[in-house]
Structures are given as C-alpha cells and as structure tokens.
Design a protein around this motif. Sequence first.
Motif, PDB file in Angstrom:
ATOM      1  N   ALA A 129      49.732  87.695 -41.748  1.00 11.28           N
ATOM      2  CA  ALA A 129      50.295  86.863 -42.803  1.00 11.28           C
ATOM      3  C   ALA A 129      49.750  87.290 -44.150  1.00 11.28           C
ATOM      4  O   ALA A 129      48.658  87.863 -44.256  1.00 11.28           O
ATOM      5  N   ARG A 130      50.534  86.997 -45.181  1.00  5.70           N
ATOM      6  CA  ARG A 130      50.085  87.129 -46.564  1.00  5.70           C
ATOM      7  C   ARG A 130      49.913  85.717 -47.111  1.00  5.70           C
ATOM      8  O   ARG A 130      50.796  84.874 -46.947  1.00  5.70           O
ATOM      9  N   VAL A 131      48.800  85.476 -47.760  1.00  3.14           N
ATOM     10  CA  VAL A 131      48.468  84.139 -48.248  1.00  3.14           C
ATOM     11  C   VAL A 131      47.906  84.247 -49.661  1.00  3.14           C
ATOM     12  O   VAL A 131      47.053  85.099 -49.932  1.00  3.14           O
ATOM     13  N   ILE A 132      48.389  83.389 -50.564  1.00  2.00           N
ATOM     14  CA  ILE A 132      47.816  83.319 -51.904  1.00  2.00           C
ATOM     15  C   ILE A 132      46.690  82.292 -51.863  1.00  2.00           C
ATOM     16  O   ILE A 132      46.904  81.132 -51.507  1.00  2.00           O
ATOM     17  N   ASN A 133      45.482  82.722 -52.232  1.00  2.00           N
ATOM     18  CA  ASN A 133      44.327  81.817 -52.164  1.00  2.00           C
ATOM     19  C   ASN A 133      44.209  80.971 -53.439  1.00  2.00           C
ATOM     20  O   ASN A 133      45.052  81.049 -54.341  1.00  2.00           O
ATOM     21  N   GLU A 135      42.439  81.216 -55.958  1.00  3.81           N
ATOM     22  CA  GLU A 135      42.274  81.976 -57.191  1.00  3.81           C
ATOM     23  C   GLU A 135      43.557  82.677 -57.618  1.00  3.81           C
ATOM     24  O   GLU A 135      43.566  83.409 -58.610  1.00  3.81           O
ATOM     25  N   GLY A 136      44.627  82.467 -56.850  1.00  9.07           N
ATOM     26  CA  GLY A 136      45.891  83.110 -57.176  1.00  9.07           C
ATOM     27  C   GLY A 136      45.965  84.554 -56.725  1.00  9.07           C
ATOM     28  O   GLY A 136      46.790  85.331 -57.225  1.00  9.07           O
ATOM     29  N   ILE A 137      45.129  84.926 -55.791  1.00  6.97           N
ATOM     30  CA  ILE A 137      45.114  86.296 -55.262  1.00  6.97           C
ATOM     31  C   ILE A 137      45.824  86.319 -53.916  1.00  6.97           C
ATOM     32  O   ILE A 137      45.483  85.539 -53.011  1.00  6.97           O
ATOM     33  N   GLU A 138      46.802  87.209 -53.769  1.00  4.60           N
ATOM     34  CA  GLU A 138      47.509  87.323 -52.493  1.00  4.60           C
ATOM     35  C   GLU A 138      46.712  88.225 -51.555  1.00  4.60           C
ATOM     36  O   GLU A 138      46.421  89.378 -51.882  1.00  4.60           O
ATOM     37  N   GLN A 139      46.365  87.681 -50.393  1.00  6.26           N
ATOM     38  CA  GLN A 139      45.566  88.412 -49.418  1.00  6.26           C
ATOM     39  C   GLN A 139      46.381  88.630 -48.146  1.00  6.26           C
ATOM     40  O   GLN A 139      47.228  87.811 -47.785  1.00  6.26           O
ATOM     41  N   ARG A 140      46.088  89.724 -47.487  1.00  8.28           N
ATOM     42  CA  ARG A 140      46.785  90.037 -46.241  1.00  8.28           C
ATOM     43  C   ARG A 140      45.820  89.924 -45.076  1.00  8.28           C
ATOM     44  O   ARG A 140      44.708  90.481 -45.119  1.00  8.28           O
ATOM     45  N   PHE A 141      46.233  89.198 -44.050  1.00  8.84           N
ATOM     46  CA  PHE A 141      45.428  89.033 -42.836  1.00  8.84           C
ATOM     47  C   PHE A 141      46.230  89.518 -41.636  1.00  8.84           C
ATOM     48  O   PHE A 141      47.438  89.300 -41.564  1.00  8.84           O
ATOM     49  N   GLY A 142      45.541  90.162 -40.667  1.00 10.50           N
ATOM     50  CA  GLY A 142      46.260  90.660 -39.499  1.00 10.50           C
ATOM     51  C   GLY A 142      47.103  91.857 -39.874  1.00 10.50           C
ATOM     52  O   GLY A 142      46.848  92.556 -40.847  1.00 10.50           O
TER      53      GLY A 142
END
Length: 363
Positions: A129-133, A135-142
């Motif tokens: 998944a991609r998730v915006i945390n 802080e407004g940063i989009e992170q990619r997991f998996g």
Amino acid sequence: MTNATTPKDHDASAALAERIREANAEGAPLRIVGGDTRYFYGREVEGSELSTHEHRGISFYDPVELVVSVRAGTPLAELEAALAEQGQMLPFEPPRYGIASTVGGMVATGLSGPRRPWAGSVRDFVLGARVINHEGIEQRFGGEVMKNVAGYDLSRLMVGAQGGLGLITEVSFKVLPIPGATHSLHLELSLDEARRRLAEWGREPLPISAAAWLDGALHLRLEGGPSSVAATRARIGGDDLDNGFWTALRDQRLPFFSEGRAPLWRLSLPHRTPELELPGVDERLMIHDWAGAQRWLRAELDAETLRRACQAAGGHATCYGPRPADVEPFTPLPEVLMKYHRNLKAQLDPKGIFNPGRLYAAL
C-alpha cells in the motif's frame, strides 16, 4: 499488462498531501471520505472532510501474475468490472453497500463477504500500500508479490484501521481466477441439521464457497470445476437457488436487513459455536452466515449482556445500527490491548488528525 499513471494522478496525490500537512500543523482533525457508503460502521468523526474521490484508477494490472494496484478513490464496481474482463476477481467478495463504494473504504473497514471462510479476508490478499502520513509524506509499504517479512507489515495494518493511522492512497492486491462453474442450492433444514451436515461436508474436499442458514433453510454455493460442482450438486440435492442471493446477502439487501427498527448486530464467533443463550432471541431473528461463524441479529438487547455472551464463546459483537447513544459500535478492548492501540496511534498520528474517534473514543 496495464500500467497507467498520469500527471493528474500526481496532482491529486499532492493535493491530498498538502491538506494533511496543513491539518497536522494546525492540529485540525480530518474526516476521510471515499464513497461514504460505510458511514454506519464505527463512531462519527468530527472534522473537515478529506475526499479521495479524485484519486482514482487502476495504476498497474498484470493478469498473468494475478496482481493489481489501484488508487483508493476508485469505485469498487469499476475495479471488479476490470478484473471480470480478464476472468478474475477479488476472492474475499467485499460488500459494496452502494455504487459509490470505493477501494479505500473497502480496505479501511476490512469487511469481507460470504466467501471469506473459504477464500480468506481482505488482509490476506493485500500485497502492499501507499499511505500519506501525518507529515504529508507518501510512503510505500509492501510490494506486488507475496512474501514473509519481519516486523510490522504496515500495509496490512491499514486493513480495518478505519483510516485512523494515515491516508491510504493506493493498494496492491493478489487476485484469483473466477471459478469455472457456480451453482447455488436451497435445502429445507432445521438449524441443528444444517450444522450437522456442514460439519460432515467440512471433512471432505467439496467445492462449497458459501453457506448461510435463514428462514428454516440452508443456502449453499458451490464453485469450482464444472464436473466437481455438478457431482456435488447431485449428491447434496435440494432446490436450485438464484446466485444473486449471495450478492443480496453481501450488500445487506435481503428483507431481513430492512425489517424493523431494532439495532442490527454482527456476531463474530468461533466455528460451530452453539446457540447463545440470549433473552427473547431465537433462531428466527438471525442469519447464520459463514457456516455459523458470522451471525446477524436484529433485536433490542442489552449490549453488555450480548457482548458478555459472545466473549464467553470466544467472539465479539459489533453494532451496525440504529445504535443507541450509550452503545459503542465495537466491543470495548481490554486495557492492555487499548494501550497498544494508543501507542501505535501516537507513533503514526501523534496529533490525532486522522479520523479521530472512529474506532474508539480514545483513538
């Protein structure tokens, strides 16, 4: 193979990230909205609306590898139609609750349909998944392959989190082929006899993919190879049942779900749990789905009494509504588990801007 990303997609993601940065700086709560078809599932959220409606579309699809990546605002019906064109499906049969239902809402609530005990849950088929945390940063997991990892798998942690840990922007799923044959049956059986037969059939490799008892009858769905389905149909007997029954059950469109104004409860119980001893409740007030592991009950009951009975059996009860003001939608957690939830929320959303209070008031 499909791989579609456009400047508009980046703009939509950037706009969402900017809104989140502003909200976090101000400590202002956000109410995350997709299609808003699952509004009944959880506590109400007070906050500014953050819509994923513009962030939609399939970004990657490889039918050969059985993998699809899709943005959170994509209508669920759109995704399922694209998969069906390739003879594939989401195995967990997610409820829609309306044409506006989105992929993000499906993942955030983590709800599955009639096939869940035989195929698996939403979480079982999330690859990444991609998730915006905060802080407004989009992170990619998996990623886009099935693998074992050490530590938290944050992509799957988002399943059922009700948007309380971050904004889901994209999810990758494992998909499966649509079965070669499907046939549904209606058998006039008492609840006890239905249970006995399901236990008997469960010890054999029969192509059963759904089982629900209601209105004095067991409803079964057979799926698999044509010869296997035909042979099982001949062996089990019963009357033919329209396959649309399962769609109506999945989306709560059966008459049971609209009759009366008493609260609707979902009981999640271990397989083969016997009838719970509840005052004024009998089998006619219930649907026994998932071969009895998921039970729908519409009745006026004391919430604590019901939840104690479910917990004693190793399960829990969720109130879908209409919900009395003093009744929480989800079973209260033991303090030690709530502590872990609070710590996780504090780490991923320290100012509590993402859907505060959606799951529990303390979150």
